[in-house]
Write an enzyme that holds these catalytic residues in place. Structure first.
Site, PDB file in Angstrom:
ATOM      1  N   LYS A 147     -25.616  12.428  18.418  1.00  0.00           N
ATOM      2  CA  LYS A 147     -25.950  11.497  19.352  1.00  0.00           C
ATOM      3  C   LYS A 147     -26.881  10.377  18.552  1.00  0.00           C
ATOM      4  CE  LYS A 147     -29.827  11.779  20.257  1.00  0.00           C
ATOM      5  NZ  LYS A 147     -31.014  11.733  19.274  1.00  0.00           N
ATOM      6  N   TYR A 233     -30.948  10.889  26.393  1.00  0.00           N
ATOM      7  CA  TYR A 233     -31.221  12.279  27.264  1.00  0.00           C
ATOM      8  C   TYR A 233     -31.524  11.795  28.784  1.00  0.00           C
ATOM      9  CZ  TYR A 233     -31.189  14.749  22.761  1.00  0.00           C
ATOM     10  OH  TYR A 233     -30.606  15.302  21.491  1.00  0.00           O
TER      11      TYR A 233
HETATM   12  P1  NAD Z   1     -32.904  13.153   9.057  1.00  0.00           P
HETATM   13  O1  NAD Z   1     -33.636  11.897   8.342  1.00  0.00           O
HETATM   14  O2  NAD Z   1     -33.892  14.301   8.889  1.00  0.00           O
HETATM   15  O3  NAD Z   1     -31.647  13.479   8.014  1.00  0.00           O
HETATM   16  C1  NAD Z   1     -30.654  12.404   7.628  1.00  0.00           C
HETATM   17  C2  NAD Z   1     -29.851  13.002   6.460  1.00  0.00           C
HETATM   18  O4  NAD Z   1     -28.981  12.056   6.214  1.00  0.00           O
HETATM   19  C3  NAD Z   1     -30.676  13.236   5.172  1.00  0.00           C
HETATM   20  O5  NAD Z   1     -30.207  14.681   4.808  1.00  0.00           O
HETATM   21  C4  NAD Z   1     -30.398  12.295   4.424  1.00  0.00           C
HETATM   22  O6  NAD Z   1     -30.523  12.542   2.967  1.00  0.00           O
HETATM   23  C5  NAD Z   1     -29.202  11.837   4.690  1.00  0.00           C
HETATM   24  N1  NAD Z   1     -28.857  10.440   4.484  1.00  0.00           N
HETATM   25  C6  NAD Z   1     -27.733   9.869   3.775  1.00  0.00           C
HETATM   26  N2  NAD Z   1     -27.764   8.660   3.871  1.00  0.00           N
HETATM   27  C7  NAD Z   1     -29.040   8.125   4.139  1.00  0.00           C
HETATM   28  C8  NAD Z   1     -29.565   6.767   4.233  1.00  0.00           C
HETATM   29  N3  NAD Z   1     -28.821   5.764   4.013  1.00  0.00           N
HETATM   30  N4  NAD Z   1     -30.775   6.948   5.075  1.00  0.00           N
HETATM   31  C9  NAD Z   1     -31.457   8.094   5.452  1.00  0.00           C
HETATM   32  N5  NAD Z   1     -30.891   9.055   5.285  1.00  0.00           N
HETATM   33  C10 NAD Z   1     -29.844   9.416   4.721  1.00  0.00           C
HETATM   34  O7  NAD Z   1     -32.394  12.577  10.276  1.00  0.00           O
HETATM   35  P2  NAD Z   1     -32.065  13.987  11.417  1.00  0.00           P
HETATM   36  O8  NAD Z   1     -33.054  14.108  12.477  1.00  0.00           O
HETATM   37  O9  NAD Z   1     -31.463  14.994  10.821  1.00  0.00           O
HETATM   38  O10 NAD Z   1     -30.928  13.066  12.301  1.00  0.00           O
HETATM   39  C11 NAD Z   1     -29.658  12.933  11.843  1.00  0.00           C
HETATM   40  C12 NAD Z   1     -28.660  12.785  13.177  1.00  0.00           C
HETATM   41  O11 NAD Z   1     -28.751  13.869  14.078  1.00  0.00           O
HETATM   42  C13 NAD Z   1     -28.943  11.375  13.961  1.00  0.00           C
HETATM   43  O12 NAD Z   1     -28.038  10.707  14.556  1.00  0.00           O
HETATM   44  C14 NAD Z   1     -30.110  11.703  14.977  1.00  0.00           C
HETATM   45  O13 NAD Z   1     -29.771  11.238  16.156  1.00  0.00           O
HETATM   46  C15 NAD Z   1     -29.354  13.252  15.378  1.00  0.00           C
HETATM   47  N6  NAD Z   1     -30.114  14.292  15.853  1.00  0.00           N
HETATM   48  C16 NAD Z   1     -29.644  14.998  16.962  1.00  0.00           C
HETATM   49  C17 NAD Z   1     -30.646  15.767  17.772  1.00  0.00           C
HETATM   50  C18 NAD Z   1     -30.283  16.631  18.846  1.00  0.00           C
HETATM   51  O14 NAD Z   1     -30.938  17.215  19.337  1.00  0.00           O
HETATM   52  N7  NAD Z   1     -28.886  16.666  19.224  1.00  0.00           N
HETATM   53  C19 NAD Z   1     -32.068  16.083  17.040  1.00  0.00           C
HETATM   54  C20 NAD Z   1     -32.457  15.404  15.887  1.00  0.00           C
HETATM   55  C21 NAD Z   1     -31.181  14.444  15.317  1.00  0.00           C
END
Ligand code: NAD
Length: 383
Positions: A147, A233
């Site tokens: 999401k 949420y």
């Molecule tokens: P994060 O920044 O920690 O991780 C993002 C990942 O994408 C990294 O591994 C990064 O290297 C990679 N990536 C590839 N291309 C990129 C770019 N151009 N810029 C930045 N990163 C890039 O993010 P996250 O917190 O893991 O979130 C990722 C997704 O998961 C989002 O859509 C977020 O909304 C979702 N999320 C959902 C929940 C949930 O509870 N359902 C919780 C956290 C995150």
């Protein structure tokens, strides 16, 4: 509140999650998971489906990977990462999958030839959700996408279409749907009879760290700010509580830090009305902590949940006393449910269309803000 059906469901949840409560999200795998065994039934069908995580950032590392050590119907079979040499190999070693199941963003499409991978889970910045969902579908893999589902409803529609065209299943990473406290509100909505809802309060937000470079502050990568990240949420909580889709929305945006939030929204409040007459006041923020859901029904009945959208640590009370439900691992339940949907045809409780509906409402919220808080009627919601 009638508790019997709910307790039945909760006890099933508890039976299915014997070790969920004792394992924290440490990012490290328990030893029994170091060599996942693909069990097959008598007909040779896979019993545990293979999942590949795309994007190994915070959420994969801290929540999804560890949860895949607890799942009964799927396991971590591969990864897709910008750093296959170091990160990819570390994950392969820790989770015991072969290095041939490590992909980068360029060679990802060749995953179509890998029978170990049944489900691709897209955990990338929001602007990359559409591309990787469509590529996964074209590779013939079932897809879970995080999401907010995408940047706008048009992207969501293309993702849904691609999955349909490839005849693969499509789900959203809406983990709260599997949390007992959320399930309690859904069951109350279904059973409430003459207990009309008078008012719903649904709030989800947190204060972001100071890193101004993070993608969540960049419109091109995140789309919206708090609204898409945490507002979903608040929105989902209100809709689950009402048990029906809203028919109108009005919204307001507030900025106290226009430098940090120069591209994305900081705090948004929005009001929903529902066909039954229920009203919800919702708020979301990237600059204030808030996480609660309260529903007031006719005759003084209520449900009041603290931390309702957190990964864990929910507590709550109703007019009948404390809510005291088993601790679960939401991500484990969510991924197992999707695997059973793919494997056994169980219903998908969080289909792509639900993610698109929420993007349609977010789009209406943005329009209301632009038009000074005007009430926007919600028509043609897809789910
Ligand atoms: P994060 O920044 O920690 O991780 C993002 C990942 O994408 C990294 O591994 C990064 O290297 C990679 N990536 C590839 N291309 C990129 C770019 N151009 N810029 C930045 N990163 C890039 O993010 P996250 O917190 O893991 O979130 C990722 C997704 O998961 C989002 O859509 C977020 O909304 C979702 N999320 C959902 C929940 C949930 O509870 N359902 C919780 C956290 C995150």
């Amino acid at each position: 509140m009638k508790r019997r059906p709910f307790l039945k469901q909760i006890s099933l949840l508890a039976a299915a999650t014997p070790i969920a409560c004792s394992l924290g999200a440490t990012g490290s795998a328990p030893s029994e998971a170091s060599s996942p065994v693909v069990l097959r039934d008598e007909s040779g069908e896979k019993k545990k489906l293979g999942v590949a995580l795309v994007g190994l950032g915070y959420y994969s590392l801290k929540e999804l990977g560890p949860a895949l050590n607890l799942t009964a119907d799927c396991y971590l079979a591969g990864v897709v990462t910008g750093d296959p040499e170091v990160k990819g190999k570390q994950w392969a070693k820790e989770y015991g999958f072969p290095e041939k199941n490590i992909y980068n963003y360029e060679n990802f499409d060749s995953i179509k030839d890998n029978p170990d991978i049944d489900i691709v889970y897209v955990v990338l910045p929001n602007s990359m959700h559409e591309e990787f969902t469509v590529r996964s579908a074209k590779a013939g893999k079932h897809v879970i996408c995080e999401k907010p589902l995408a940047m706008n409803p048009a992207e969501c529609q293309r993702m849904i279409d691609a999955c349909k065209a490839a005849n693969v299943k499509f789900g959203v990473g809406y983990r709260c749907r599997y949390d007992p406290y959320t399930i309690a509100t859904i069951e109350k909505a279904e059973e409430r009879g003459s207990d009309n809802i008078h008012f719903i309060r649904s709030h989800a937000g947190y204060q972001m760290g100071e890193n101004l470079e993070q993608w969540r502050l960049q419109k091109a990568l995140a789309g919206t700010g708090a609204l898409g990240n945490m507002g979903v949420y608040a929105l989902q909580g209100a809709i689950y509580a009402a048990g029906e889709n809203p028919i109108s929305v009005s919204a307001q945006e507030f900025k106290t830090d226009p430098i940090k939030f120069d591209e994305t929204d900081e705090t948004v409040t929005f009001q929903l009305t529902f066909p039954s007459g229920a009203v919800a006041n919702c708020a979301t923020s990237h600059n204030a902590f808030m996480n609660d859901l309260r529903i007031d029904y006719t005759g003084g009945a209520y449900i009041d949940i603290d931390q309702f959208s957190a990964y864990r640590g929910q507590s709550g009370k109703t007019n009948q006393g404390p809510m005291d439900y088993p601790k679960v691992n939401q991500q484990q339940l969510q991924m197992d449910a999707f695997a059973r949907h793919v494997r056994d045809g169980e219903p998908n409780l969080v289909p792509g269309e639900m993610g698109m509906r929420d993007m349609q409402i977010i789009e209406a919220i943005l329009l209301s803000i632009k038009e000074g808080g005007k009430t926007i009627s919600l028509k043609d919601l897809v789910f």
